[in-house]
Write a protein that holds these residues in place. Structure first.
Motif, mmCIF file in Angstrom:
data_model
loop_
_atom_site.group_PDB
_atom_site.id
_atom_site.type_symbol
_atom_site.label_atom_id
_atom_site.label_comp_id
_atom_site.label_asym_id
_atom_site.label_seq_id
_atom_site.Cartn_x
_atom_site.Cartn_y
_atom_site.Cartn_z
ATOM 1 N N ASP A 145 -45.061 -9.233 -2.931
ATOM 2 C CA ASP A 145 -44.213 -8.744 -4.162
ATOM 3 C C ASP A 145 -44.217 -7.570 -5.011
ATOM 4 O OD1 ASP A 145 -46.222 -9.569 -5.297
ATOM 5 O OD2 ASP A 145 -45.309 -11.612 -6.673
ATOM 6 N N SER A 146 -44.724 -7.049 -4.891
ATOM 7 C CA SER A 146 -45.280 -5.384 -5.608
ATOM 8 C C SER A 146 -43.836 -4.848 -4.828
ATOM 9 C CB SER A 146 -46.894 -5.111 -5.169
ATOM 10 O OG SER A 146 -47.828 -4.976 -5.154
ATOM 11 N N TYR A 147 -43.487 -3.477 -5.776
ATOM 12 C CA TYR A 147 -42.578 -2.967 -5.856
ATOM 13 C C TYR A 147 -42.267 -1.679 -6.623
ATOM 14 C CZ TYR A 147 -41.011 -5.771 -10.316
ATOM 15 O OH TYR A 147 -41.186 -6.221 -11.580
ATOM 16 N N LEU A 148 -41.558 -0.564 -6.382
ATOM 17 C CA LEU A 148 -41.079 -0.060 -7.774
ATOM 18 C C LEU A 148 -39.895 -0.050 -7.742
ATOM 19 C CD1 LEU A 148 -41.214 3.856 -7.720
ATOM 20 C CD2 LEU A 148 -39.052 3.120 -7.375
ATOM 21 N N SER A 149 -38.947 -0.560 -9.245
ATOM 22 C CA SER A 149 -37.741 -0.403 -9.676
ATOM 23 C C SER A 149 -36.891 0.434 -10.627
ATOM 24 C CB SER A 149 -37.653 -1.964 -10.908
ATOM 25 O OG SER A 149 -38.696 -1.892 -11.560
ATOM 26 N N VAL A 150 -35.949 0.689 -10.926
ATOM 27 C CA VAL A 150 -35.117 1.306 -11.892
ATOM 28 C C VAL A 150 -34.122 0.198 -12.200
ATOM 29 C CG1 VAL A 150 -33.471 3.381 -12.204
ATOM 30 C CG2 VAL A 150 -35.066 3.714 -9.552
ATOM 31 N N GLU A 151 -34.808 0.232 -13.751
ATOM 32 C CA GLU A 151 -34.050 -1.097 -14.725
ATOM 33 C C GLU A 151 -33.776 0.185 -15.945
ATOM 34 O OE1 GLU A 151 -38.487 -3.501 -14.184
ATOM 35 O OE2 GLU A 151 -37.782 -2.819 -16.040
ATOM 36 N N ILE A 152 -32.443 -0.416 -15.909
ATOM 37 C CA ILE A 152 -31.407 -0.799 -17.227
ATOM 38 C C ILE A 152 -31.832 -0.825 -18.433
ATOM 39 C CG2 ILE A 152 -29.003 0.403 -17.886
ATOM 40 C CD1 ILE A 152 -29.986 1.778 -15.133
ATOM 41 N N ASN A 176 -30.362 -7.610 -7.549
ATOM 42 C CA ASN A 176 -30.419 -8.299 -8.172
ATOM 43 C C ASN A 176 -32.094 -8.819 -8.811
ATOM 44 O OD1 ASN A 176 -27.244 -9.476 -7.977
ATOM 45 N ND2 ASN A 176 -28.536 -10.725 -6.073
ATOM 46 N N HIS A 177 -32.221 -7.434 -9.435
ATOM 47 C CA HIS A 177 -33.986 -7.316 -9.547
ATOM 48 C C HIS A 177 -33.691 -7.739 -11.152
ATOM 49 C CE1 HIS A 177 -37.690 -5.650 -11.040
ATOM 50 N NE2 HIS A 177 -37.560 -5.303 -11.645
ATOM 51 N N ASP A 178 -34.388 -8.684 -11.580
ATOM 52 C CA ASP A 178 -34.872 -9.298 -12.744
ATOM 53 C C ASP A 178 -36.010 -8.775 -13.554
ATOM 54 O OD1 ASP A 178 -33.870 -10.172 -15.755
ATOM 55 O OD2 ASP A 178 -33.360 -11.840 -15.314
ATOM 56 N N TYR A 179 -36.074 -8.558 -14.503
ATOM 57 C CA TYR A 179 -37.550 -8.255 -14.738
ATOM 58 C C TYR A 179 -37.556 -8.898 -16.088
ATOM 59 C CZ TYR A 179 -41.666 -6.824 -17.178
ATOM 60 O OH TYR A 179 -43.584 -6.483 -16.989
ATOM 61 N N ALA A 180 -37.992 -10.545 -16.496
ATOM 62 C CA ALA A 180 -38.843 -11.520 -17.450
ATOM 63 C C ALA A 180 -39.298 -11.399 -18.357
ATOM 64 C CB ALA A 180 -37.676 -12.535 -16.831
ATOM 65 N N VAL A 232 -32.662 -2.694 -9.931
ATOM 66 C CA VAL A 232 -32.636 -2.538 -8.618
ATOM 67 C C VAL A 232 -34.257 -2.033 -8.581
ATOM 68 C CG1 VAL A 232 -32.376 -0.092 -8.617
ATOM 69 C CG2 VAL A 232 -32.068 -1.622 -6.325
ATOM 70 N N ALA A 233 -35.046 -2.984 -7.487
ATOM 71 C CA ALA A 233 -36.154 -3.145 -7.283
ATOM 72 C C ALA A 233 -36.610 -2.758 -5.722
ATOM 73 C CB ALA A 233 -36.378 -4.043 -7.048
ATOM 74 N N PHE A 234 -36.680 -1.726 -5.359
ATOM 75 C CA PHE A 234 -37.148 -1.509 -3.758
ATOM 76 C C PHE A 234 -38.418 -1.816 -3.482
ATOM 77 C CE2 PHE A 234 -34.452 1.267 -6.698
ATOM 78 C CZ PHE A 234 -33.472 1.653 -5.165
ATOM 79 N N MET A 235 -38.917 -3.110 -2.615
ATOM 80 C CA MET A 235 -40.261 -3.612 -2.932
ATOM 81 C C MET A 235 -41.390 -3.043 -1.167
ATOM 82 S SD MET A 235 -38.765 -6.271 -4.371
ATOM 83 C CE MET A 235 -40.693 -7.528 -4.234
ATOM 84 N N VAL A 236 -42.389 -3.587 -1.466
ATOM 85 C CA VAL A 236 -43.408 -2.553 -0.752
ATOM 86 C C VAL A 236 -42.924 -2.748 0.952
ATOM 87 C CG1 VAL A 236 -45.733 -2.488 0.143
ATOM 88 C CG2 VAL A 236 -45.055 -2.631 -2.556
ATOM 89 N N PRO A 237 -43.255 -2.712 2.010
ATOM 90 C CA PRO A 237 -42.989 -3.300 3.277
ATOM 91 C C PRO A 237 -44.227 -4.147 3.654
ATOM 92 C CG PRO A 237 -43.024 -0.719 3.214
ATOM 93 C CD PRO A 237 -43.045 -0.768 1.468
ATOM 94 N N SER A 238 -43.836 -4.981 4.252
ATOM 95 C CA SER A 238 -44.777 -6.736 4.374
ATOM 96 C C SER A 238 -45.900 -5.474 5.492
ATOM 97 C CB SER A 238 -43.739 -7.698 5.361
ATOM 98 O OG SER A 238 -43.849 -6.667 6.668
ATOM 99 N N ASN A 239 -45.515 -4.312 6.491
ATOM 100 C CA ASN A 239 -46.717 -4.231 6.922
ATOM 101 C C ASN A 239 -47.588 -2.891 6.275
ATOM 102 O OD1 ASN A 239 -44.701 -1.927 6.553
ATOM 103 N ND2 ASN A 239 -45.734 -0.835 8.596
ATOM 104 N N VAL A 240 -47.613 -2.756 5.546
ATOM 105 C CA VAL A 240 -47.639 -2.001 3.637
ATOM 106 C C VAL A 240 -48.874 -3.298 4.043
ATOM 107 C CG1 VAL A 240 -48.704 -0.830 2.059
ATOM 108 C CG2 VAL A 240 -46.208 -0.257 3.980
#
Length: 199
Positions: free
Chosen positions: A83-90, A51-55, A66-74
């Protein structure tokens, strides 16, 4: 309002060969988007947000994906925010699939060749209240709808922490992981063929 960005754009050539060359490491998973048709591989420790939404572009300019969130242990024990991530956006409304579709005001844009593909890249960053925001967006030239990959890295100013409270996160390692994920992106077959014919 925070503004921080880094961009890029790519012209595809031979997707079957590319996919074979950049096979994901063992232990990764594949995300396939049923609506758009793209696929991408990611480390299993990353949490998927469908449900990623870049506003950040302003009212009515939201970009979904869709976003792929950085693991908490990182992020744990470092100045990296979870809240850092890589996302693929349309971006379906883009007339031309370039970084300008994903960033309000790209500071710089240049081409770079990576993973056998040519990308356009633009960068920008911002800071405020002890927070640092860095983004990188790569767009796939010739895709319809326009597909972009965004790196969103949110960190705290290390100087604002008590001595020894946290250590600086490994930016080089995080970006390298994001790069490996991005290299596995396969756009929809129809748009891929269009990009090749258009090139």
């Amino acid at each position: 309002m925070r503004k921080s960005f880094v961009l890029g754009s790519v012209l595809l050539a031979a997707i079957p060969a590319l996919a074979a060359e950049h096979a994901p490491p063992e232990g990764w998973r594949t995300y396939r988007d049923a609506q758009t048709g793209f696929s991408i591989d990611y480390p299993r420790e990353f949490k998927v947000d469908t449900n990623h939404d870049y506003a950040a572009l302003g009212p009515g300019m939201d970009i979904h994906g869709v976003a792929f969130m950085v693991p908490s242990n990182v992020a744990a024990g470092t100045n990296l925010s979870a809240d850092s991530y890589l996302s693929v956006e349309i971006f379906p409304r883009a007339m031309d699939c370039t970084p300008k579709a994903f960033l309000a005001d790209p500071v710089s844009m240049h081409s770079v060749k990576q993973d056998g593909r040519d990308w356009f890249m633009a960068t920008s960053s911002d800071a405020g209240a002890g927070n640092i925001y860095d983004e990188t967006v790569y767009t796939l030239a010739g895709t319809a709808p326009c597909i972009g990959v965004r790196y969103f890295i949110h960190s705290g100013n290390i100087a604002n922490y008590d001595p020894g409270a946290v250590h600086a996160f490994d930016r080089k390692s995080l970006v390298a992981t994001f790069d490996k994920i991005r290299a596995t992106l396969v756009p929809p077959q129809a748009t891929t063929e269009g990009a090749i014919k258009g090139g």
